[in-house]
Design a protein around this motif. Sequence first.
Motif, mmCIF file in Angstrom:
data_model
loop_
_atom_site.group_PDB
_atom_site.id
_atom_site.type_symbol
_atom_site.label_atom_id
_atom_site.label_comp_id
_atom_site.label_asym_id
_atom_site.label_seq_id
_atom_site.Cartn_x
_atom_site.Cartn_y
_atom_site.Cartn_z
ATOM 1 N N LYS A 37 0.844 -1.189 0.000
ATOM 2 C CA LYS A 37 0.000 0.000 0.000
ATOM 3 C C LYS A 37 0.884 1.245 0.000
ATOM 4 O O LYS A 37 2.069 1.180 0.357
ATOM 5 N N SER A 38 0.285 2.365 -0.383
ATOM 6 C CA SER A 38 1.023 3.640 -0.433
ATOM 7 C C SER A 38 0.213 4.741 0.245
ATOM 8 O O SER A 38 -0.180 5.721 -0.391
ATOM 9 N N PRO A 39 -0.071 4.624 1.543
ATOM 10 C CA PRO A 39 -0.930 5.615 2.197
ATOM 11 C C PRO A 39 -0.350 7.022 2.199
ATOM 12 O O PRO A 39 -1.096 8.000 2.211
ATOM 13 N N PRO A 192 7.376 9.506 13.400
ATOM 14 C CA PRO A 192 6.782 8.970 12.172
ATOM 15 C C PRO A 192 7.156 9.802 10.951
ATOM 16 O O PRO A 192 7.433 10.999 11.056
ATOM 17 N N GLN A 193 7.131 9.149 9.785
ATOM 18 C CA GLN A 193 7.446 9.863 8.544
ATOM 19 C C GLN A 193 6.272 10.751 8.103
ATOM 20 O O GLN A 193 6.477 11.792 7.488
ATOM 21 N N SER A 194 5.061 10.305 8.421
ATOM 22 C CA SER A 194 3.881 11.040 7.945
ATOM 23 C C SER A 194 2.746 10.924 8.951
ATOM 24 O O SER A 194 2.703 9.990 9.771
ATOM 25 N N LEU A 195 1.818 11.879 8.883
ATOM 26 C CA LEU A 195 0.550 11.820 9.613
ATOM 27 C C LEU A 195 -0.561 11.587 8.599
ATOM 28 O O LEU A 195 -0.619 12.255 7.562
ATOM 29 N N LEU A 196 -1.431 10.633 8.897
ATOM 30 C CA LEU A 196 -2.499 10.250 7.974
ATOM 31 C C LEU A 196 -3.856 10.719 8.483
ATOM 32 O O LEU A 196 -4.115 10.735 9.691
ATOM 33 N N ILE A 197 -4.721 11.086 7.559
ATOM 34 C CA ILE A 197 -6.128 11.363 7.834
ATOM 35 C C ILE A 197 -6.941 10.429 6.951
ATOM 36 O O ILE A 197 -6.823 10.470 5.722
ATOM 37 N N ASN A 198 -7.713 9.548 7.586
ATOM 38 C CA ASN A 198 -8.470 8.509 6.873
ATOM 39 C C ASN A 198 -7.559 7.696 5.946
ATOM 40 O O ASN A 198 -7.911 7.353 4.815
ATOM 41 N N GLY A 199 -6.364 7.401 6.485
ATOM 42 C CA GLY A 199 -5.449 6.524 5.772
ATOM 43 C C GLY A 199 -4.694 7.164 4.635
ATOM 44 O O GLY A 199 -4.082 6.455 3.824
ATOM 45 N N ARG A 200 -4.705 8.497 4.566
ATOM 46 C CA ARG A 200 -4.011 9.183 3.469
ATOM 47 C C ARG A 200 -3.141 10.310 4.006
ATOM 48 O O ARG A 200 -3.524 11.019 4.939
ATOM 49 N N GLY A 201 -1.982 10.449 3.390
ATOM 50 C CA GLY A 201 -1.066 11.526 3.736
ATOM 51 C C GLY A 201 -0.113 11.750 2.587
ATOM 52 O O GLY A 201 -0.304 11.226 1.485
ATOM 53 N N ARG A 202 0.925 12.522 2.852
ATOM 54 C CA ARG A 202 1.901 12.781 1.797
ATOM 55 C C ARG A 202 3.287 12.915 2.407
ATOM 56 O O ARG A 202 3.520 13.790 3.238
ATOM 57 N N PHE A 203 4.187 12.013 1.997
ATOM 58 C CA PHE A 203 5.565 12.084 2.458
ATOM 59 C C PHE A 203 6.246 13.250 1.742
ATOM 60 O O PHE A 203 6.275 13.310 0.503
ATOM 61 N N VAL A 204 6.800 14.191 2.530
ATOM 62 C CA VAL A 204 7.288 15.440 1.935
ATOM 63 C C VAL A 204 8.572 15.253 1.125
ATOM 64 O O VAL A 204 8.877 16.067 0.254
ATOM 65 N N PRO A 219 -3.749 8.197 -6.599
ATOM 66 C CA PRO A 219 -5.021 8.537 -5.933
ATOM 67 C C PRO A 219 -5.081 8.020 -4.496
ATOM 68 O O PRO A 219 -5.752 8.603 -3.648
ATOM 69 N N GLU A 220 -4.335 6.922 -4.230
ATOM 70 C CA GLU A 220 -4.338 6.299 -2.898
ATOM 71 C C GLU A 220 -3.842 7.247 -1.810
ATOM 72 O O GLU A 220 -4.204 7.113 -0.640
ATOM 73 N N CYS A 221 -2.999 8.223 -2.181
ATOM 74 C CA CYS A 221 -2.467 9.145 -1.169
ATOM 75 C C CYS A 221 -2.956 10.578 -1.402
ATOM 76 O O CYS A 221 -2.405 11.521 -0.829
#
Length: 570
Positions: A37-39, A192-204, A219-221
């Motif tokens: 997966k790629s959240p 953590p590398q990222s914070l997710l909202i409803n399983g989605r975020g963006r690694f900067v 679309p997954e992220c």
Amino acid sequence: MGWRPRLLCCLFLSLTLAGLARAATVHQEWEISYQFKSPDCVRKLAVTINGQTPGPTIRATQGDTMVVRVKNSLLTENVAIHWHGIRQIGTPWADGTEGVTQCPILPGDTFTYTFVVDRPGTYMYHAHYGMQRSAGLNGLIVVAAAPGGGPDAEPFRYDGEHHVLLNDWWHKSTYEQATGLASVPFGWVGEPQSLLINGRGRFVNCSSMAAGACNATLPECAAPVFAVVPGKTYRFRIASVTSLSALNFEIEGHEMTVVEADGHYVKPFVVKNLNIYSGETYSVLIKADQNPNRNYWLASNVVSREPGTPTGTAVLSYYGGRSSPRKPPPTTPPTGPAWNDTTYRFRQSVATVAHPAHVQTPPPRADRVILLLNTQNKIDGHIKWALNNVSFTLPHTPYLVAMKSGLLGAFDQRPPPETYAHQGYDVYAPPPNPNATVSDGLYRLRFGSVVDVVLQNANMLAANKSETHPWHLHGHDFWVLGYGIGRFDPAVHPASYNLKDPILKNTVAVHPYGWTALRFKADNPGVWAFHCHIESHFFMGMGIAFEEGVERVAQLPQQIMGCGKTKGGH
């Protein structure tokens, strides 16, 4: 006055029968498996439910029976799922806590969880085996109030609702994290590398990774979009399944009115942003009364730890506005309050009290008081967490199975200490005795007794460092009687307890260098875990277990056996 008890009894019976008459059975079929997966746009293995993380939102009505059939297709890992906030009255074996209430589900096996959701509110589920929650096995539980009014009817109105599941995310596997925590020298999981909202975020730092490892166009992220109609009021159900991070949540430009916490109605209060700790749930109301021609940020920021993780974001978009729903807002995402502003977070904790029409008055006094000092310690060179210098470990035979089967040799029969030398203890200094012991002993509570637990936070092994710990109690809601900063004094501070309108919760924060006092009634037969909800902290020993009325528990299902001293008992 003899008529009043009979009248109340009849009223309760009629409401109960009415609830049973309309109760339904909700069936779920789940397969647990690893999937790529790629959240946050970075491809990695995640533990999924039916191929998805987060898992499906469970929707039910108060009084419904949940039947969740879980097949473990992880191949090389066991699994167990905890229904966080569901009290499991009459079904303690369905709590889903490996080592406490069940043997884990073996690879290839299927296990059916059956339980009743007895209270309306916002809850969650997540893995309770190893550190699998951190790998993606989690989701929301939304329980609607029984129709037709009644004592649990919602004391507020709204036109629609949205669900927000907050999480933190690492690129390292949980195997790597757990190995570091158990190693000498110690290897911390890091921020953590990222914070997710409803399983989605963006690694900067997506562009800095190897080709194919990160794809920011997936679309997954893509940022989740929450749509609102101008002029309408919306309920946002917010839950935090973070493995480490305390969070501050904000909807840019929109004040939030807090109305529910952990399934209990709150005396409404207004906030610009909401502090939420791992294991907590809240409901807030917002009015869609801002300029509809632009979008607004939903923002999640780390507090209580020096942030090393960028803001997690989603988008609030107005129907009929001139801005495309997926267009980023024209502003910079809010960064929230100062991460180390403990006073601000402390005040919000104190402000959370019961709704005036839904106060459940606690018993006036406790039959037993357990005072727990929370410290970081060392055992044979390993860094651990301990309560009263005892670091918790789970037995190989679950407590519930061992006690119902008479297998008392399955765990340490000596109870852990109930207090510590508090009078001379300096909570602002590193522990004078950094060494601790390990035990899987538990606290046995007299059935029906009233128990006070005071959680005392203190300095860690390193000087000038204390962290926030969210503590979660299985099988119960508890009254939050009070908070304080500094050392708790049992001869002084109980006089300041809130016995008028304390909120009932299942998870509560203990602030840096502070204490939190809670009270509950030991009236749910079973064995129940009580632990810090930070995944690595519980892994390192920050927890205990309570036994109460286990002799009243019905015959255990064979499904929960098969490990420890019950091998072959499946």
